[in-house]
Design a protein around this motif. Structure first.
Motif, PDB file in Angstrom:
ATOM      1  N   GLN A 129       0.852  -1.189   0.000  1.00  0.00           N
ATOM      2  CA  GLN A 129       0.000   0.000   0.000  1.00  0.00           C
ATOM      3  C   GLN A 129       0.883   1.232   0.000  1.00  0.00           C
ATOM      4  OE1 GLN A 129      -2.484  -1.704   3.545  1.00  0.00           O
ATOM      5  NE2 GLN A 129      -3.725  -0.076   2.644  1.00  0.00           N
ATOM      6  N   MET A 130       0.498   2.224  -0.799  1.00  0.00           N
ATOM      7  CA  MET A 130       1.258   3.471  -0.836  1.00  0.00           C
ATOM      8  C   MET A 130       1.042   4.245   0.457  1.00  0.00           C
ATOM      9  SD  MET A 130       1.080   6.608  -3.590  1.00  0.00           S
ATOM     10  CE  MET A 130       1.366   5.494  -4.972  1.00  0.00           C
ATOM     11  N   VAL A 131       2.154   4.719   1.069  1.00  0.00           N
ATOM     12  CA  VAL A 131       2.097   5.492   2.311  1.00  0.00           C
ATOM     13  C   VAL A 131       2.421   6.944   1.988  1.00  0.00           C
ATOM     14  CG1 VAL A 131       3.027   5.766   4.632  1.00  0.00           C
ATOM     15  CG2 VAL A 131       2.752   3.474   3.662  1.00  0.00           C
ATOM     16  N   LEU A 132       1.604   7.859   2.509  1.00  0.00           N
ATOM     17  CA  LEU A 132       1.771   9.285   2.238  1.00  0.00           C
ATOM     18  C   LEU A 132       2.491   9.980   3.385  1.00  0.00           C
ATOM     19  CD1 LEU A 132      -1.764   9.977   0.740  1.00  0.00           C
ATOM     20  CD2 LEU A 132       0.319   9.213  -0.424  1.00  0.00           C
ATOM     21  N   SER A 133       2.790  11.257   3.163  1.00  0.00           N
ATOM     22  CA  SER A 133       3.589  12.014   4.130  1.00  0.00           C
ATOM     23  C   SER A 133       2.886  12.240   5.456  1.00  0.00           C
ATOM     24  CB  SER A 133       3.977  13.378   3.530  1.00  0.00           C
ATOM     25  OG  SER A 133       2.817  14.102   3.152  1.00  0.00           O
TER      26      SER A 133
END
Length: 312
Positions: A129-133
């Protein structure tokens, strides 16, 4: 004596005034009626309906996804919503940092989206899963991975702490990170970082950014071709493997490489100053000795001449 005006003479004037007042009321009512009629007709035409929605800044999701998230549909009345209402809905999305909505002309709407930046990928049982800032992990599937992989960071709070640390890491060091693994068995969050250059870094999550920014200075002091483990939990030390024998040895690095370099520069300056002072003192001493020798030799010759004269 006051002049008496017959009431019959004033009747035409009163009638004229009453007629003008009635006409003004009629004109006002007619104007209001016509405006209401125009509004009613306008509301039934296509020129009062939403016909075009433009979305700018959409990278994580498609523009149509943002339109659906706003709750707007084509054909909705342009007067049934406000820009602020749509902005509040969009800002409620976890991956949206900020948004701005503007109505354009009679039937258009423009939406400007600022999304949180990608910092890595969460490793879970089904994939990545893409993790954001902001630490949020997108639920959409990922086709390919192009960034650090985070392992054992399923907890939202821990992942947010990691994201806060990585946003403070220099881009030069961040681009070297291949994987970050959390040790869940420790009481304090300890992490292991696997770098693209073959080294492994161990440290605490709370001070990760502060110490990781010294990574280039630390590896610059290792022998060429040596890879190993750099411990940043308390101070900064390195345990590296020799390429020939495979023997493991501890090499203590300075806690703050920048301070060490400043101390080294100061020691060189002090050494040069003492060297110059020593040279000056030695030169002065040699000059004084030469003067003493010269005066001693002249005195001896004069004494010998005086002795010879006395003997004669």
């Amino acid at each position: 004596m006051d002049k008496v005006i017959d009431i019959e003479e004033r009747i035409p004037t009163l009638r004229e005034r009453r007629k003008k007042r009635t006409n003004r009321k009629f004109v006002a009512l007619l104007t209001i009626f016509l405006l209401l009629l125009v509004v009613a007709i306008y509301s039934q035409t296509k020129y009062s309906k939403l016909q075009d929605v433009a979305v700018a800044g959409a990278n994580l999701y498609a523009p149509v996804d943002y339109q659906q998230a706003s709750g707007l549909e084509f054909g909705d009345s342009m007067w049934s919503f406000t820009e602020k209402e749509i902005e509040e809905k969009l800002n409620g999305l976890e991956w949206v940092k900020a948004s701005r909505v503007e109505k354009k002309w009679l039937t258009g709407l423009e939406i400007y989206i600022a999304e949180h930046e990608k910092i890595g990928y969460l490793d879970n049982e089904t994939g990545y899963q893409m993790v954001l800032s902001n630490g949020y992990a997108l639920e959409k599937p990922v086709d390919s991975v192009s960034g650090p992989i985070f392992t054992n960071f399923e907890n939202d709070e821990t992942r947010q702490k990691l994201a806060a640390q990585l946003t403070d890491v220099d881009s030069e060091v961040y681009n070297l990170i291949s994987q970050i693994t959390l040790n869940p068995e420790e009481s304090s969050p300890l992490v292991s970082l696997y770098m693209n250059d073959g080294n492994e870094v161990k440290g605490t999550l709370s001070t990760l950014a502060e110490k990781l920014n010294y990574y280039p200075s630390v590896i610059a002091q290792l022998d060429e071709g040596q890879k190993g483990v750099i411990d940043m939990e308390v101070g900064i030390s390195s345990a590296h493997m020799t390429t020939c024998t495979g023997l493991r040895k501890k090499v203590k690095m300075m806690k703050n490489p920048k301070k060490s370099n400043r101390r080294f520069s100061k020691s060189i300056i002090f050494s040069l100053v003492f060297l110059v002072l020593g040279f000056i003192m030695a030169y002065s001493f040699s000059l004084s000795q030469a003067e003493k020798n010269k005066s001693g030799y002249t005195g001896g010759a004069f004494f010998e001449q005086e002795s010879a004269s006395a003997a004669n």
